[in-house]
Design an enzyme around this catalytic site. Structure first.
Site, PDB file in Angstrom:
ATOM      1  N   GLY A  58       0.812  -1.207   0.000  1.00 30.75           N
ATOM      2  CA  GLY A  58       0.000   0.000   0.000  1.00 30.75           C
ATOM      3  C   GLY A  58       0.844   1.255   0.000  1.00 30.75           C
ATOM      4  CB  SER A  67      -2.702  10.936   5.262  1.00 26.79           C
ATOM      5  OG  SER A  67      -2.975  11.386   6.574  1.00 26.79           O
ATOM      6  CB  CYS A 115       2.366   8.522  12.462  1.00 30.68           C
ATOM      7  SG  CYS A 115       0.605   8.665  12.871  1.00 30.68           S
TER       8      CYS A 115
END
Length: 310
Positions: free
Chosen positions: A14, A162, A131
C-alpha cells in the site's frame, strides 16, 4: 558497492510500503531492495516494484519465503496491520531475519531513532510505535532529560485522506501503543494519546500537540533548549519536522494544584509544544507527514541495522 548491501523486503504494498520502497532505492546507504509483498495482485505498489526490477508476490509472507530472492533478505519491513504482523513475524523469525514493524503490534521493543536506536540494533524485531509516537516521544524524552515529566498527553491530528484502512483499523492500538511508549521511551510517569482524523479540504499537514506536566518553573530555558535541539535531530531524517510556534510554559495556579495529584502539592508547569510534519512527497502527498515520518524513521533504523550486520 551494491553487492555489499543487505537485502531488504517489504510486506504491504500500500501507500506506506510503496513510499518506503522508493526511500530505500533513493536514500539507503546499506540496503538493497529485493522484494515487495502484497495480497492484491492489482496493487500499484506491486506494479511499481516490478517495474523497478524487484521480485514481487501477492501471496503474502508465505509467498515471500518461496521467492528465490528471499535467500538475500536479511531485513523485512512489515507495513500491514497489527493483527497481520503477529503471523508475519512468527514465520519470519523461523528464518532469522530482522523484522521492522511499522504497525502498532509492539511485539519487539519500541524504537525511536533519536531515543534508543543503538540499544536495539541486534533485536530480531523492533517496533516503530506509531506516527504520533515518532513525532512526540522525542519531545517528551527531551523534557524528561531536564526534569521529570509527571504526565504527558499528545494529540496527533492527521488528514483523513492520509488514514488508510490499516490506520483506521488500528485506532485502539494507536492510542494504547503510543501512550505506553510515552512512558517507556519518553519517561513520563503517566500518559495519554489521542488521534484526530481531520476531513478538511484541502488536506491539512500533520499536527502534533504535546503537553508535559512538570514540577517547578525554574528550568524553562533549559527545557526550551533541549526541545529545540531534539527537533533539529529529528529533522535530520524527517526534513519536514518542525516547531509550528513558540514553546509555551504555563504555571499551574496555586488554587489548581490539587487538580493535579501528580504534583503532590508542589508548584508545577505545563509545557506545551506544537509540531508540524510535512512529508517529503517521494510517493505520498506532502500532507501525509504522518506516514512519511514512519517510513523515514524505519529507514534510519534499517540502515543502522544493516551496517551492524555487515
Amino acid at each position: 558497492m551494491e553487492n555489499q548491501k543487505i537485502g531488504a523486503a517489504i510486506i504491504g504494498s500500500g501507500n506506506i510500503g510503496t513510499d518506503l520502497m522508493i526511500k530505500i532505492m533513493r536514500n539507503s546507504k546499506y540496503l538493497k531492495f529485493v522484494a515487495m509483498v502484497g495480497i492484491d495482485p492489482e496493487s500499484d505498489g506491486l506494479a511499481r516494484a516490478k517495474r523497478m526490477g524487484a521480485a514481487v508476490t501477492h501471496e503474502g509472507v508465505e509467498g515471500l519465503v518461496k521467492l528465490p530472492e528471499f535467500k538475500e533478505v536479511k531485513i523485512v519491513f512489515d507495513a500491514t496491520s497489527a493483527n497481520a504482523h503477529i503471523k508475519n513475524n512468527e514465520i519470519l523469525q523461523l528464518y532469522g531475519v530482522h523484522v521492522i514493524d511499522l504497525t502498532p503490534a509492539a511485539i519487539g521493543p519500541y524504537t525511536v531513532p533519536v531515543c534508543n536506536l543503538e540499544d536495539n540494533l541486534s533485536a530480531p524485531n523492533i517496533n516503530m510505535v506509531t506516527c504520533g509516537g515518532q513525532a512526540t516521544i522525542p519531545i517528551v524524552s527531551a523534557v524528561n532529560d531536564i526534569t521529570p515529566v509527571f504526565y504527558a498527553e499528545i494529540v496527533a491530528s492527521i488528514s483523513s485522506n492520509s488514514a488508510g484502512p490499516g490506520t483506521r483499523a488500528n485506532i485502539d492500538e494507536f492510542t494504547e501503543t503510543t501512550a505506553a511508549a510515552l512512558r517507556v521511551l519518553g519517561g513520563a510517569k503517566s500518559s495519554k494519546a489521542i488521534i484526530i482524523l481531520n476531513p478538511a479540504e484541502p488536506p491539512i499537514l500533520m499536527r502534533d500537540t504535546v503537553y508535559c506536566l512538570v514540577t517547578g518553573n525554574n528550568c524553562n530555558d533549559e527545557i526550551k533548549t533541549a526541545i529545540e535541539k531534539r527537533v533539529a535531530e529529528v529533522a535530520t531524517y524527517v526534513p519536514g519536522y518542525r516547531l509550528k510556534q513558540d514553546i509555551q510554559f504555563d504555571p499551574i495556579p496555586s488554587d489548581e494544584i490539587d487538580l493535579f495529584p501528580e504534583l503532590k502539592g508542589k508548584s508545577g508547569t505545563k509545557v506545551s509544544v506544537f509540531l508540524e510534519v510535512e512529508g517529503a512527497a517521494h510517493y505520498l502527498p506532502a500532507y501525509a507527514g504522518n506516514l512519511d515520518i514512519m517510513t523515514s524513521a524505519a529507514l534510519v533504523c534499517a540502515d543502522a541495522m544493516a551496517k551492524n550486520i555487515q
